[in-house]
Every structure is written in C-alpha cells, then in structure tokens.
Design an enzyme around this catalytic site. Structure first.
Site, PDB file in Angstrom:
ATOM      1  N   GLY A   1       0.700  -1.145  -0.089  1.00  0.00           N
ATOM      2  CA  GLY A   1       0.004   0.030   0.116  1.00  0.00           C
ATOM      3  C   GLY A   1       0.945   1.190   0.093  1.00  0.00           C
TER       4      GLY A   1
ATOM      5  N   CYS B   1     -12.192   3.508 -29.067  1.00  0.00           N
ATOM      6  CA  CYS B   1     -13.656   3.984 -29.436  1.00  0.00           C
ATOM      7  C   CYS B   1     -14.634   4.250 -28.148  1.00  0.00           C
ATOM      8  CB  CYS B   1     -14.173   3.222 -30.296  1.00  0.00           C
ATOM      9  SG  CYS B   1     -13.438   2.972 -31.906  1.00  0.00           S
TER      10      CYS B   1
END
Ligand code: LLP
Length: 422
Positions: free
Chosen positions: A226, A346
C-alpha cells in the site's frame, strides 16, 4: 529518467531511439530505479528478521520479477497465474504467499500442490481447508476494520471491504484451527493502496498486532502493501525511512513482549518475522509508456493530442481518474500550452489528462504529429492491467540499464490474440 538538452532519456537512452528500435507504443522500465526502491525499503525496515514480498499484481513481467528476486524479495501472489509466474521467475515456493479472495477450491489446491502457503480470507474457506488438509500450515487474512487508499476502489480494509476475516472473529478462527489441528503460521492484512501518510498503516498495524496475541504458532505477521508514490510533480514523497522505523520499532516491541523480554535477539533471528508486501512502491516509478502522436485536432474547447495507445494499455486514468505525469520527449522543458492527451480507443473516456469527472486540460509543451509522448509512473498496474480491447495488441516491454536496452516481452500479435498461437 533524465532530461538532457530538453531530450528525455530513460536508462541512458533517448525515448526516440527506444521507439525507433522497438516501435510504439512501448513500455520501458529502468532497472536502476527498481533496485534503488528495493534498497531503500530494505534499509528502512530495520528489524532484522524481515521479508519484503513483491505484490506482483503490480507487474508480472518475469524479468522484472527476477530483478526483485535478485534484491532478495519474496512474492505475494493473488492467483495461480501469479504463482506460476513467480515459480517461473525462480522464486522458491516458501518465499511465495498465495493471498486468496473468492477463489475456487482448485486454486487453493494448485497452491498446495506447489508447496505455496495459502492465505485464506474467509471462515468458510478456512473450514474447507481444514477438512481437506488437516494439520497443515496456513495463514489468514484479517480485516482490521481500518482502510486507506488513493481511491474507493483500492481500499481493502474496513466495513465496506470484501477482504479478510474481521478481527473480531478471532475466536472463530481459533476454533476452526483447533478442530482441524491447523498451524496458524501467519496472519496478514492489506488495508489499501496508494497510502502516502503513515498514520493509517500504523493504526492498522496495531490492530493486527493485537490480534496476533491470540495465536501461539505464528512465524510471521504480514502487514500488507500500500505504500504510495508521488504521481504529481509537486506531490510529497512518503518518508520511507520514518515509516520503516515506525513499523520496525512497533514490531520489535511486540516481538519482545511475546518472546518474554530478554529473548528478543533470538526471536529476531529465529522467531517472529516481519513481512510487508509492497507492489507499487517497488516498480511504479521505474516504468514509462511511450506513445506516438498520431493526430492533432484543434477544437474550440480543447486541443486534442491523439496518441497510438489508450486505456487498453494504461487504464489508471480512465478507471480511477489517476494523474500520470506526461512529458514531451524532445521538448521536455518547453513552456506549456493547454492540451488534452487522448487515446485511440472508441470511447470518449479514453483520455489521459483527466480526473474522475472527465477531461482536464493540461499545460504541456506543444505536441505535433510524430512526436513521442511519455506517460510516467507506469511501472505499476500499467501492463499488468492492460488488455487487447479494440483488438489492439499489448505493447512490447523493454528493460533498460546503463545505456543498453533488452526486450523483455514481445509485442502481442494478432495471431496470439485470435488463435492463441504465435
Ligand atoms: N497485497 C495485497 C493483498 C494487495 O491486494 C495489494 C494490492 C498489494 C499487496 C500491493 O499494494 P501496493 O503496494 O501496490 O499499493 N490497480 C490499482 C491498485 C490496486 C491494488 C490492489 N491490491 C491502481 O492502479 O492504483
């Protein structure tokens, strides 16, 4: 990475030369940066009996895993695929931990068949493990009810989290372990990703240490990963030496108390091991995604710089609104003008200069067609989260060191995508 006369060099080679040789888009990693981060972490954790496991979900390129193996790291794996990769990279099974979440039984069996310790994250799985593999070593993942991270998606502790067994259920864990004579050799937690302030990490650490008191057979406690890295130009770097010292001191005093005071030295050597499992910290800053400007569209509202990659290759901006520093590789220090860097997929969300709500113009040196764009801090959760969406192959990967570049994964081919063969 270095800017010399306005030109970006990675591992001593100009970005242009790299793209000329290996084509675009291209992932490039600097070996020295990986080793530097690994070295910093090793020095920061002053407790002698320690293990740093690389959470390889951040980057599973075998050559990068080998660099980290050479630095003495172990592996945190979250799937049979990652176990396979770790074994292929040469890690010994006893240096690999299989951290599970909602896995089918076959996956646990795979780990066991490879002599890899399973880290189970539900009471039901622990029970099932006991039924099938009584008297074995096992580890459990605890939810300390504390979470932290750069985005909701990556907070993995606390009441909203699907991970781990709540620390209040320690009696149930013990009952199951006793019933099946399982040896609880490790307990584990991971509270989230991209943490830049030590407080939450330490708070969760205290909960896990409290929980650890209930187990007599522990040989390690794993506090997860983390640790964040700065993504923005002006972001403060976590003081790793301070964090490492805080972790080590807390752990040492716990180990002392558990070991009955004066035995701390032998405990350090042979006893309880301190484990952490960072991913991002070790590799994020080593990686760069180079892409070529394919098209410029100067609209009223935005100047769109269209590049030959998209969120199929680096999903973090589209997925979390994450910021990645962007450099012009041949006019790196020129003054900036507002531009939007857009991908070639797209989907209108396919932009790299954005936050969670959409496009954000960024002041960048003026890009023209044919220029090369560098997306920085792409070494963690870049390629490992890439896909062939829009049927665009994944890029090649290159490792650079002292002016020489090595291809460490070929560009994917259409044949591989569509027929599974080379
Ligand atoms: N251990 C476990 C059990 C984990 O689930 C993770 C990350 C780590 C260690 C390593 O965390 P790190 O040191 O890298 O923060 N895709 C997201 C990050 C997801 C992290 C998931 N788990 C991103 O791009 O920010």
């Amino acid at each position: 990475m270095e800017i010399r006369d306005n030109i970006l060099h990675i591992g001593g080679i100009s970005a242009r030369d790299l793209v000329d040789e290996f084509k675009s888009p291209l992932y490039v990693y600097e070996e020295d940066t990986i080793r530097a981060r690994a070295g910093e972490l090793k020095n920061a954790i002053t407790f002698a009996n320690k293990e740093i496991k690389f959470a390889c979900k951040a980057n599973t390129n075998l050559e990068i895993m080998k660099v980290l193996k050479d630095e003495g790291m172990g592996i945190d794996a979250v799937s049979p695929g990652e176990i396979f990769a770790a074994l292929k990279a040469g890690f010994a099974p006893d240096r690999i931990l299989f951290t599970t979440n909602n896995v089918l039984w076959e996956e646990i069996e795979y780990a066991v068949s490879k002599n890899v310790l399973a880290n189970l994250d539900s009471l039901s799985q622990l029970r099932m493990f006991g039924e099938r593999f009584p008297c074995r070593d096992v580890c459990v993942r605890i939810n300390p009810n504390v979470g932290a991270g750069h985005h909701d998606h990556v907070i993995t502790g606390g009441p909203e989290s699907k991970f781990g067994i709540n620390y209040t259920e320690v009696d149930d864990i013990k009952d199951i372990a006793e019933k099946y004579r399982l040896r609880m050799t490790g307990i584990h937690q991971h509270i989230g990703s991209g943490i830049l302030e030590p407080e939450m990490f330490i708070k969760a650490m205290d909960v896990l240490l409290e929980t650890a008191k209930y187990f007599d057979d522990l040989s390690f406690i794993d506090f997860g990963g983390g640790i964040g890295v700065p993504y923005r130009e002006n972001e403060k770097r976590i003081d790793i030496a301070v964090l490492g010292k805080m972790i080590s001191e807390r752990f040492a005093s716990f180990a002392d108390r558990q070991g009955g005071g004066g035995h701390s030295v032998s405990r350090e050597k042979d006893g309880l091991k301190l484990v952490i499992e960072p991913g991002r910290y070790l590799v994020a800053e080593s990686g760069f995604l180079l892409a070529t400007v394919a098209s410029i569209k100067a609209e009223k509202k935005h100047r769109f710089v269209g590049i030959d990659t998209g969120f199929n290759h680096l999903v973090r901006p589209a997925m979390y609104g994450s910021y990645h520093q962007i450099l012009h590789t041949e006019k790196a220090e020129n003054p900036g003008v507002k531009q939007v860097i857009a991908g070639n997929l797209c989907e209108s969300g396919d932009t790299f200069t954005r936050d969670e709500n959409g496009i954000v113009d960024r002041d960048l040196p003026l890009f023209n067609e044919g220029d090369i764009v560098c997306l920085c801090n792409a070494g963690a959760y870049g390629y490992s989260m890439a896909s062939f969406y829009n049927s665009r192959p994944r890029p090649a990967e290159v490792l650079v060191k002292e002016g020489s570049a090595k291809l460490i994964r070929r560009r994917e081919t259409y044949e591989e995508i569509f027929t599974g063969s080379r």
